[in-house]
Design a protein around this motif. Sequence first.
Motif, PDB file in Angstrom:
ATOM      1  N   HIS A   1      75.601  62.964 -75.522  1.00 45.83           N
ATOM      2  CA  HIS A   1      75.334  63.870 -74.395  1.00 45.83           C
ATOM      3  C   HIS A   1      73.844  64.183 -74.315  1.00 45.83           C
ATOM      4  N   ASN A   2      73.220  64.384 -75.475  1.00 45.68           N
ATOM      5  CA  ASN A   2      71.788  64.667 -75.502  1.00 45.68           C
ATOM      6  C   ASN A   2      70.987  63.452 -75.040  1.00 45.68           C
ATOM      7  N   VAL A   3      71.430  62.262 -75.434  1.00 42.03           N
ATOM      8  CA  VAL A   3      70.779  61.027 -74.973  1.00 42.03           C
ATOM      9  C   VAL A   3      70.880  60.920 -73.456  1.00 42.03           C
ATOM     10  N   ASP A   4      72.048  61.173 -72.914  1.00 42.94           N
ATOM     11  CA  ASP A   4      72.246  61.089 -71.469  1.00 42.94           C
ATOM     12  C   ASP A   4      71.315  62.044 -70.722  1.00 42.94           C
ATOM     13  N   GLU A   5      71.107  63.213 -71.299  1.00 40.58           N
ATOM     14  CA  GLU A   5      70.313  64.252 -70.638  1.00 40.58           C
ATOM     15  C   GLU A   5      68.808  64.033 -70.815  1.00 40.58           C
ATOM     16  N   ASN A   6      68.393  63.455 -71.944  1.00 48.10           N
ATOM     17  CA  ASN A   6      66.969  63.545 -72.316  1.00 48.10           C
ATOM     18  C   ASN A   6      66.300  62.214 -72.655  1.00 48.10           C
ATOM     19  N   PHE A   7      66.910  61.100 -72.315  1.00 50.69           N
ATOM     20  CA  PHE A   7      66.362  59.809 -72.728  1.00 50.69           C
ATOM     21  C   PHE A   7      64.919  59.621 -72.264  1.00 50.69           C
ATOM     22  N   ASP A   8      64.655  59.944 -71.008  1.00 51.42           N
ATOM     23  CA  ASP A   8      63.293  59.763 -70.485  1.00 51.42           C
ATOM     24  C   ASP A   8      62.292  60.658 -71.217  1.00 51.42           C
ATOM     25  N   GLU A   9      62.749  61.839 -71.615  1.00 54.89           N
ATOM     26  CA  GLU A   9      61.879  62.759 -72.348  1.00 54.89           C
ATOM     27  C   GLU A   9      61.534  62.187 -73.727  1.00 54.89           C
ATOM     28  N   TYR A  10      62.538  61.568 -74.385  1.00 54.71           N
ATOM     29  CA  TYR A  10      62.256  60.907 -75.657  1.00 54.71           C
ATOM     30  C   TYR A  10      61.148  59.867 -75.480  1.00 54.71           C
TER      31      TYR A  10
ATOM     32  N   THR B   1      81.809  58.767 -90.932  1.00 49.97           N
ATOM     33  CA  THR B   1      82.317  60.030 -90.389  1.00 49.97           C
ATOM     34  C   THR B   1      83.748  60.218 -90.890  1.00 49.97           C
ATOM     35  N   TRP B   2      84.301  61.410 -90.642  1.00 52.32           N
ATOM     36  CA  TRP B   2      85.739  61.581 -90.812  1.00 52.32           C
ATOM     37  C   TRP B   2      86.464  60.747 -89.759  1.00 52.32           C
ATOM     38  N   LYS B   3      87.590  60.170 -90.147  1.00 50.19           N
ATOM     39  CA  LYS B   3      88.419  59.415 -89.210  1.00 50.19           C
ATOM     40  C   LYS B   3      89.878  59.864 -89.266  1.00 50.19           C
ATOM     41  N   CYS B   4      90.215  60.702 -90.238  1.00 51.05           N
ATOM     42  CA  CYS B   4      91.605  61.115 -90.437  1.00 51.05           C
ATOM     43  C   CYS B   4      91.907  62.420 -89.712  1.00 51.05           C
ATOM     44  N   GLY B   5      93.187  62.814 -89.771  1.00 50.49           N
ATOM     45  CA  GLY B   5      93.597  64.080 -89.165  1.00 50.49           C
ATOM     46  C   GLY B   5      93.318  64.104 -87.676  1.00 50.49           C
ATOM     47  N   ASN B   6      92.998  65.297 -87.177  1.00 47.80           N
ATOM     48  CA  ASN B   6      92.793  65.406 -85.727  1.00 47.80           C
ATOM     49  C   ASN B   6      91.446  64.848 -85.278  1.00 47.80           C
ATOM     50  N   THR B   7      90.590  64.429 -86.224  1.00 45.46           N
ATOM     51  CA  THR B   7      89.316  63.820 -85.818  1.00 45.46           C
ATOM     52  C   THR B   7      89.532  62.456 -85.172  1.00 45.46           C
ATOM     53  N   GLN B   8      90.741  61.899 -85.319  1.00 48.40           N
ATOM     54  CA  GLN B   8      91.032  60.598 -84.714  1.00 48.40           C
ATOM     55  C   GLN B   8      90.827  60.606 -83.205  1.00 48.40           C
ATOM     56  N   ILE B   9      91.017  61.755 -82.575  1.00 58.23           N
ATOM     57  CA  ILE B   9      90.946  61.786 -81.106  1.00 58.23           C
ATOM     58  C   ILE B   9      89.551  61.457 -80.599  1.00 58.23           C
ATOM     59  N   TYR B  10      88.524  61.632 -81.458  1.00 64.54           N
ATOM     60  CA  TYR B  10      87.160  61.359 -81.013  1.00 64.54           C
ATOM     61  C   TYR B  10      86.815  59.871 -81.104  1.00 64.54           C
ATOM     62  N   LEU B  11      87.551  59.143 -81.936  1.00 66.92           N
ATOM     63  CA  LEU B  11      87.155  57.777 -82.232  1.00 66.92           C
ATOM     64  C   LEU B  11      87.214  56.876 -81.004  1.00 66.92           C
ATOM     65  N   ASN B  12      88.277  57.006 -80.222  1.00 70.26           N
ATOM     66  CA  ASN B  12      88.372  56.191 -79.011  1.00 70.26           C
ATOM     67  C   ASN B  12      87.300  56.549 -77.995  1.00 70.26           C
TER      68      ASN B  12
ATOM     69  N   PRO C   1      79.502  64.047 -90.886  1.00 68.44           N
ATOM     70  CA  PRO C   1      80.916  64.262 -91.185  1.00 68.44           C
ATOM     71  C   PRO C   1      81.791  64.417 -89.946  1.00 68.44           C
ATOM     72  N   ASN C   2      81.362  65.252 -89.029  1.00 70.00           N
ATOM     73  CA  ASN C   2      82.202  65.549 -87.871  1.00 70.00           C
ATOM     74  C   ASN C   2      81.944  64.549 -86.763  1.00 70.00           C
ATOM     75  N   PRO C   3      82.925  63.721 -86.397  1.00 73.68           N
ATOM     76  CA  PRO C   3      82.678  62.716 -85.356  1.00 73.68           C
ATOM     77  C   PRO C   3      82.404  63.310 -83.985  1.00 73.68           C
ATOM     78  N   SER C   4      82.763  64.566 -83.769  1.00 71.79           N
ATOM     79  CA  SER C   4      82.430  65.192 -82.479  1.00 71.79           C
ATOM     80  C   SER C   4      80.924  65.289 -82.298  1.00 71.79           C
ATOM     81  N   THR C   5      80.167  65.278 -83.409  1.00 73.26           N
ATOM     82  CA  THR C   5      78.712  65.318 -83.315  1.00 73.26           C
ATOM     83  C   THR C   5      78.181  64.067 -82.609  1.00 73.26           C
ATOM     84  N   ILE C   6      78.857  62.932 -82.774  1.00 70.23           N
ATOM     85  CA  ILE C   6      78.454  61.710 -82.069  1.00 70.23           C
ATOM     86  C   ILE C   6      78.479  61.943 -80.570  1.00 70.23           C
TER      87      ILE C   6
END
Length: 567
Positions: free
Chosen positions: A239-248, A309-320, A229-234
């Motif tokens: 961020h987790n991928v950037d930090e831990n890709f080699d560990e995966y 995900t949500w795309k409306c309201g203030n969640t729009q700022i995450y989409l770009n 639901p929350n696009p900030s989770t993306i």
Amino acid sequence: MKFERNPWFVNLAIKTVGGYQMRALRLASMNPKFSCANTLRNILNYAKDSEYGKEHHFAEILHEAKNDNEKLYRLYQKHVPVNDYEALRPYVERHKQGEPNVLFPGKPLIYATTSGTTNEPKWIPLTQRYLSSVYGKMTYVWIYNFIKHCPNTFAGGVVFIVGKLKEGEAPDGTIFGSVSSLTQKKAPNFIRQLYASYPEIFEINDYNSRYYTLMRMCIERNITLLITPNPSTILELQHNVDENFDEYVNDIANGTISDKFDIPDNIRKSLSAKIKPNPQRAEELRRIKQEHDQVYFKHFWPDLQLLSTWKCGNTQIYLNKFKDYFSPETFHQELGYFSTECRFGLVLDDTNNTVLFPHFHYYEFVAEEDFGKETPHVYQLHELQEGKRYNAYVTTFSGLYRYNMNDLVEVGPNFMNTPTVHMVQKINGIVSLTGEKLYEQQFIRSVRKAEELTELKTKFFVGFADLDKSTYHFYYEFADPSVTQQQAEAFTHVVDSTLQKENLEYQSKRASFRLNDPITHRLQPNAYHLFKSKCLAEGFRDGQFKFNLLMQDEKRHNKFKELTIED
């Protein structure tokens, strides 16, 4: 990667059940005036013998307005006040102590919790009747809609990011937790067997460990559906991928789950039983990293069919911020207007317009221009006008009666003969120090205009009203960390000038010195991530982490004061 399976059987099952429920929704939407009146009668009849129903004359309303819908609405408005959660809290507390038949027949099946206007959280009661209809029948419409747009939605793994199913218990033993997790758990077996995001992952308390485990398990699979639901989770996952890709990669090659992360033994044991060494996938991931400067979702999940995900309201700022993370072929659909209190409806196309459920909810609305009036005109669903904005109220089979959602919604085109709506912002995203009524969306547009005119790009921004100083504090994390305080203040000057053009009351208050010059602050790198991490550590749930970009909230303001760059 190739699809994991031919989805014909799953699609057939979804079309059979989902198609039936879609027809019921279309039928209800043909005549919203009749459907809403019928739903209100059903809710009042359902709850007429509850304590709340007796106190508010539900039986008398039904008797007196037996064949008159207009009278039904008038009597309901006369006998039942508009409610916020605090007005209903005493009734909910009685349910929590084990008392039945207070807001509705019997007791809640589960409580969903979310932050409230006081220090006490809201405990939203959910009945079996509500869950089986809105979260049962309408979920089939939701996934039926997926395969209508993307027939291969279920040709690979499914990632559905939810909260903890059980976070605790009420005094009578009724659990409280995540409704989305309950939905995930009660999904049909042919859907559950596709989960790459195993339910036990969401029982991990430490968020960094939870994200690591989620991505370690899911990046091994060919994912074709991602719901969060929350696009900030993306952004958090990236961020987790950037930090831990080699560990995966090491874990996937060895069939392990890294011991660097805080995962309870029982969950680690359960997840470990589901995996084995997969050197082929590990090698694919190593090759992906060699080929790209930064690894994104489109690289390791190239066959992702649908992102919801949500795309409306203030969640729009995450989409770009994450538009380049996914393949252009991935269909990104708005999740729809819903909250912990109420799943208002679903988005069924490529717009942001939510199709409402007139056969399961009774809706009321107050026009934006009537906000603040002592006795505003109340509009029925069929009376809404496209393009106009309203505050939404809802009555449900879960004990919410004329409940003020405090949401500014805008009306879109009809679905059949029923207006659709989309979220604009929380009405508490309207801030007023001296009568200027500054809207969050005006602030967002003004920052975007400043970016255009100054060519300075922001990664994150937020504004706070300061009553004591009669001013606004504007905080920016610039994409270029070398931006000086002088440049940032020039940026604020453009924001301020644009706000004065956007909002005549703001202009008037600035010109008369009732509002002082806004104050500029530069934020540290990853400020939003740091802020959110602090909030999650204090007990906020990730899936419910909602955040206004313009507010009057000293507690949150103080957190950002700690994240500024000092010259």
